[in-house]
Design an enzyme around this catalytic site. Structure first.
Site, PDB file in Angstrom:
ATOM      1  N   ARG A   1     -55.609  30.626 -16.618  1.00 36.58           N
ATOM      2  CA  ARG A   1     -55.285  30.191 -18.021  1.00 36.58           C
ATOM      3  C   ARG A   1     -55.661  28.629 -18.226  1.00 36.58           C
ATOM      4  O   ARG A   1     -55.386  28.168 -18.945  1.00 36.58           O
ATOM      5  CB  ARG A   1     -54.166  30.430 -18.689  1.00 36.58           C
ATOM      6  CG  ARG A   1     -54.083  32.017 -18.898  1.00 36.58           C
ATOM      7  CD  ARG A   1     -53.104  32.414 -20.184  1.00 36.58           C
ATOM      8  NE  ARG A   1     -52.970  33.664 -20.243  1.00 36.58           N
ATOM      9  CZ  ARG A   1     -52.158  34.690 -19.511  1.00 36.58           C
ATOM     10  NH1 ARG A   1     -51.116  34.059 -18.650  1.00 36.58           N
ATOM     11  NH2 ARG A   1     -52.205  35.882 -19.576  1.00 36.58           N
TER      12      ARG A   1
ATOM     13  N   LYS B   1     -67.901  20.711 -23.320  1.00 37.94           N
ATOM     14  CA  LYS B   1     -68.474  22.149 -23.865  1.00 37.94           C
ATOM     15  C   LYS B   1     -68.867  22.747 -22.305  1.00 37.94           C
ATOM     16  O   LYS B   1     -69.357  22.317 -21.492  1.00 37.94           O
ATOM     17  CB  LYS B   1     -69.928  21.700 -24.505  1.00 37.94           C
ATOM     18  CG  LYS B   1     -69.663  21.796 -25.870  1.00 37.94           C
ATOM     19  CD  LYS B   1     -71.189  21.862 -26.565  1.00 37.94           C
ATOM     20  CE  LYS B   1     -71.218  21.672 -27.995  1.00 37.94           C
ATOM     21  NZ  LYS B   1     -72.306  21.661 -28.564  1.00 37.94           N
TER      22      LYS B   1
ATOM     23  N   GLU C   1     -83.318  14.092 -22.950  1.00 32.99           N
ATOM     24  CA  GLU C   1     -82.166  14.132 -23.854  1.00 32.99           C
ATOM     25  C   GLU C   1     -81.534  12.440 -24.082  1.00 32.99           C
ATOM     26  O   GLU C   1     -80.975  12.450 -24.954  1.00 32.99           O
ATOM     27  CB  GLU C   1     -80.956  14.589 -22.807  1.00 32.99           C
ATOM     28  CG  GLU C   1     -80.971  16.126 -22.739  1.00 32.99           C
ATOM     29  CD  GLU C   1     -80.342  16.837 -23.919  1.00 32.99           C
ATOM     30  OE1 GLU C   1     -79.753  16.614 -24.772  1.00 32.99           O
ATOM     31  OE2 GLU C   1     -80.050  18.090 -23.672  1.00 32.99           O
TER      32      GLU C   1
ATOM     33  N   LYS D   1     -72.241   9.340 -26.595  1.00 36.45           N
ATOM     34  CA  LYS D   1     -71.534  10.754 -26.605  1.00 36.45           C
ATOM     35  C   LYS D   1     -70.197  10.579 -26.635  1.00 36.45           C
ATOM     36  O   LYS D   1     -69.522  11.279 -27.592  1.00 36.45           O
ATOM     37  CB  LYS D   1     -71.893  11.458 -25.184  1.00 36.45           C
ATOM     38  CG  LYS D   1     -71.360  12.756 -25.276  1.00 36.45           C
ATOM     39  CD  LYS D   1     -72.341  13.907 -25.144  1.00 36.45           C
ATOM     40  CE  LYS D   1     -71.609  15.355 -25.548  1.00 36.45           C
ATOM     41  NZ  LYS D   1     -72.426  16.460 -24.489  1.00 36.45           N
TER      42      LYS D   1
ATOM     43  N   GLU E   1     -67.145  20.036 -33.077  1.00 39.43           N
ATOM     44  CA  GLU E   1     -68.415  20.363 -33.643  1.00 39.43           C
ATOM     45  C   GLU E   1     -68.185  20.895 -34.960  1.00 39.43           C
ATOM     46  O   GLU E   1     -69.014  21.816 -35.525  1.00 39.43           O
ATOM     47  CB  GLU E   1     -69.424  21.413 -32.819  1.00 39.43           C
ATOM     48  CG  GLU E   1     -70.781  21.028 -33.020  1.00 39.43           C
ATOM     49  CD  GLU E   1     -71.784  21.694 -32.111  1.00 39.43           C
ATOM     50  OE1 GLU E   1     -71.852  21.255 -31.012  1.00 39.43           O
ATOM     51  OE2 GLU E   1     -72.227  22.899 -32.531  1.00 39.43           O
TER      52      GLU E   1
ATOM     53  N   ARG F   1     -70.512  15.901 -34.572  1.00 35.36           N
ATOM     54  CA  ARG F   1     -71.083  16.383 -33.334  1.00 35.36           C
ATOM     55  C   ARG F   1     -72.420  17.367 -33.439  1.00 35.36           C
ATOM     56  O   ARG F   1     -73.025  17.031 -32.502  1.00 35.36           O
ATOM     57  CB  ARG F   1     -69.968  17.123 -32.480  1.00 35.36           C
ATOM     58  CG  ARG F   1     -70.466  17.541 -31.044  1.00 35.36           C
ATOM     59  CD  ARG F   1     -69.260  17.809 -30.024  1.00 35.36           C
ATOM     60  NE  ARG F   1     -69.773  18.039 -28.831  1.00 35.36           N
ATOM     61  CZ  ARG F   1     -68.990  17.994 -27.673  1.00 35.36           C
ATOM     62  NH1 ARG F   1     -67.634  18.183 -27.731  1.00 35.36           N
ATOM     63  NH2 ARG F   1     -69.434  18.250 -26.456  1.00 35.36           N
TER      64      ARG F   1
ATOM     65  N   ASN G   1     -77.291  18.317 -31.380  1.00 35.05           N
ATOM     66  CA  ASN G   1     -77.987  19.441 -31.055  1.00 35.05           C
ATOM     67  C   ASN G   1     -79.435  19.109 -31.744  1.00 35.05           C
ATOM     68  O   ASN G   1     -80.284  20.000 -32.024  1.00 35.05           O
ATOM     69  CB  ASN G   1     -77.314  20.802 -32.231  1.00 35.05           C
ATOM     70  CG  ASN G   1     -75.810  20.971 -31.690  1.00 35.05           C
ATOM     71  OD1 ASN G   1     -75.897  21.005 -30.400  1.00 35.05           O
ATOM     72  ND2 ASN G   1     -75.197  21.497 -32.327  1.00 35.05           N
TER      73      ASN G   1
ATOM     74  N   HIS H   1     -82.246  21.268 -30.348  1.00 37.58           N
ATOM     75  CA  HIS H   1     -81.488  22.550 -29.454  1.00 37.58           C
ATOM     76  C   HIS H   1     -81.762  23.911 -30.276  1.00 37.58           C
ATOM     77  O   HIS H   1     -81.183  24.778 -29.741  1.00 37.58           O
ATOM     78  CB  HIS H   1     -80.094  21.976 -29.309  1.00 37.58           C
ATOM     79  CG  HIS H   1     -79.946  21.350 -28.238  1.00 37.58           C
ATOM     80  ND1 HIS H   1     -80.225  19.877 -28.306  1.00 37.58           N
ATOM     81  CD2 HIS H   1     -79.182  21.431 -26.960  1.00 37.58           C
ATOM     82  CE1 HIS H   1     -79.805  19.054 -27.488  1.00 37.58           C
ATOM     83  NE2 HIS H   1     -79.198  20.077 -26.449  1.00 37.58           N
TER      84      HIS H   1
ATOM     85  N   HIS I   1     -82.732  26.188 -27.866  1.00 34.02           N
ATOM     86  CA  HIS I   1     -82.213  27.225 -27.565  1.00 34.02           C
ATOM     87  C   HIS I   1     -82.874  28.469 -27.466  1.00 34.02           C
ATOM     88  O   HIS I   1     -82.905  29.527 -26.723  1.00 34.02           O
ATOM     89  CB  HIS I   1     -80.799  27.404 -28.037  1.00 34.02           C
ATOM     90  CG  HIS I   1     -79.681  26.436 -27.517  1.00 34.02           C
ATOM     91  ND1 HIS I   1     -78.500  26.347 -28.059  1.00 34.02           N
ATOM     92  CD2 HIS I   1     -79.867  25.394 -26.332  1.00 34.02           C
ATOM     93  CE1 HIS I   1     -77.846  25.187 -27.367  1.00 34.02           C
ATOM     94  NE2 HIS I   1     -78.494  24.781 -26.356  1.00 34.02           N
TER      95      HIS I   1
ATOM     96  N   HIS J   1     -83.439  23.088 -19.191  1.00 35.49           N
ATOM     97  CA  HIS J   1     -82.818  22.917 -20.654  1.00 35.49           C
ATOM     98  C   HIS J   1     -83.458  21.943 -21.360  1.00 35.49           C
ATOM     99  O   HIS J   1     -83.753  21.829 -22.608  1.00 35.49           O
ATOM    100  CB  HIS J   1     -81.335  22.704 -20.447  1.00 35.49           C
ATOM    101  CG  HIS J   1     -80.863  22.289 -21.602  1.00 35.49           C
ATOM    102  ND1 HIS J   1     -80.479  23.003 -22.840  1.00 35.49           N
ATOM    103  CD2 HIS J   1     -80.179  21.192 -22.030  1.00 35.49           C
ATOM    104  CE1 HIS J   1     -80.140  22.702 -23.999  1.00 35.49           C
ATOM    105  NE2 HIS J   1     -79.664  21.415 -23.562  1.00 35.49           N
TER     106      HIS J   1
HETATM  107  N1  GLY Z   1     -74.857  18.970 -25.574  1.00 34.78           N
HETATM  108  C1  GLY Z   1     -74.395  18.788 -27.021  1.00 34.78           C
HETATM  109  C2  GLY Z   1     -73.058  18.480 -27.274  1.00 34.78           C
HETATM  110  O1  GLY Z   1     -72.230  18.344 -26.182  1.00 34.78           O
HETATM  111  O2  GLY Z   1     -72.307  18.726 -28.298  1.00 34.78           O
END
Ligand code: GLY
Length: 389
Positions: free
Chosen positions: A140, A162, A204, A246, A256, A260, A264, A267, A271, A284
């Protein structure tokens, strides 16, 4: 310092370690950036209170290149007898799945890892995402230190908490927000990064420029050659700048719920492409590159972005280098996957679209037909932009 050239000053500045703070509701930590930071990781791990010692998670290739430097000063680490203190796994995107997590957790249990264990994730985005998820769930929750070794991980995935794995049904569908207790970024490790991986990370960096940093975008336009050559002073300018960007976004919105989402950008298409090709064709960052260009077309189609800025975005992405083709992927399939994306609402993607270079808008809905058309147009436009570069 007087009398030194600006390049010399850059190197002097680069020689000092930088500490960038990430503050979130679930915990604060720092990102240590600097040449030689990897060798200091041992001392940093030792300072973690009540620690049962570090256990390294990495890939065979990265471990071979950088494992020795990382563990050189680990307290009590014996390279000849510490085999159960490091767990190596395949770091391809197709291995970012639950079976890999189970395998690692079982090895941790057999190695006697307890709640005081500190996991050290040495590797790129896949190692970090998997190790972070293991850290979030094993017993946990145990502590994790990220030591990112790819550009994509240094500027993005190792920061912000993330973690998670893919399902055949979609990218990153199982995961957790779980912040590390420390991030150690040593740009020296980028020396051994394969060129394709380096370029993937650069997309990125372009993302950060488009979503919020017009000065960085101009810098990349002017100095792309230096960046691609991995000139140390140039990297020491761009990598910490992206980390700060960031950190600033994650501080405002860890989970998010709002701002945040701008991270994306690129993305949604990206994705979908990764998932449509079963995580086997694109790195990626490469999928994000196609995605940023696709989102740029959508912004022009919606009358939200000037043609001139769109051309600059396409041209910069094209100058970075070739991309694996998207021609084999059907537009209908992409639209179908996007409808099921975890960020879609009632089947409608919430797009992040550029307004101008340095400014994006989020939560924009675009009709499926426009999305399909933009995707189909992409290869031709990319080829034209490559021709210009
Ligand atoms: N890679 C996008 C984020 O960390 O929100």
């Amino acid at each position: 310092l007087l009398g030194r050239s600006s390049l010399e000053l850059c190197y002097i500045f680069a020689a000092t370690m930088q500490k960038i703070f990430v503050r979130t509701a679930s915990g604060n930590y720092s990102v240590i950036y600097g040449r030689g930071a990897l060798r200091r990781a041992g001392a940093m791990a030792e300072r973690l209170a009540d620690s049962a010692g570090p256990l390294v998670l990495s890939s065979p290739r990265v471990w071979k290149l950088w494992g020795g430097s990382l563990t050189a000063r680990f307290p009590g680490w014996n390279p000849d007898s510490n085999w159960d203190r490091r767990i190596l796994f395949d770091d391809r995107e197709s291995s970012k799945r639950l079976a890999t997590v189970e395998g690692i957790c079982r090895q941790l249990a057999r190695a006697g890892a307890d709640r005081r264990t500190v996991l050290v994730a040495l590797g790129g985005g896949v190692v970090g995402d998997v190790a972070g998820f293991v850290a979030a769930t094993y017993l946990r929750g145990v502590r994790v230190v990220h030591v990112p070794t790819t550009l994509v991980a240094q500027v993005d995935s190792a920061i912000g908490g993330k973690t998670g794995v893919n399902l055949p049904e979609g990218k990153n569908l199982v995961g957790a927000f779980y912040q590390p207790c420390q991030v150690i970024v040593d740009p020296e490790v980028l020396r051994t990064l394969p060129a394709r991986q380096f370029r993937a990370g650069l997309y990125e960096v372009i993302k950060y420029a488009v979503i919020g940093d017009a000065a960085l975008f101009e810098f990349l336009e002017r100095r792309l050659g230096n960046v691609l050559r991995r000139d140390p002073a140039t990297l020491d300018y761009i990598v910490p700048r992206c980390i700060r960007a960031k950190a600033a976004v994650v501080r405002q919105d860890e989970r998010e719920g709002g701002v945040r989402q701008i991270l994306n950008f690129g993305h949604t298409f990206g994705h979908a492409l990764e998932s449509a090709t079963r995580y086997r064709c694109f790195l990626h960052g490469e999928a994000v590159a196609w995605g940023m260009m696709g989102a740029t077309l959508l912004a022009v189609a919606a009358g939200r972005l000037d043609f001139e800025d769109a051309v600059r975005i396409l041209h910069l992405a094209a100058r970075v280098g070739p991309l694996p083709p998207v021609d084999g992927v059907r537009g209908d399939r992409i639209v179908e996957i996007i409808r099921g994306d975890k960020k879609s609402r009632e089947g409608h993607a919430q797009w992040v679209l550029p307004r101008k270079i340095g400014v994006v808008e989020r939560g924009i809905e675009v009709p499926d037909a426009v999305v399909r058309k933009a995707f189909v147009e992409l290869p031709r436009l990319f080829a034209a932009a490559r021709g210009r570069s």
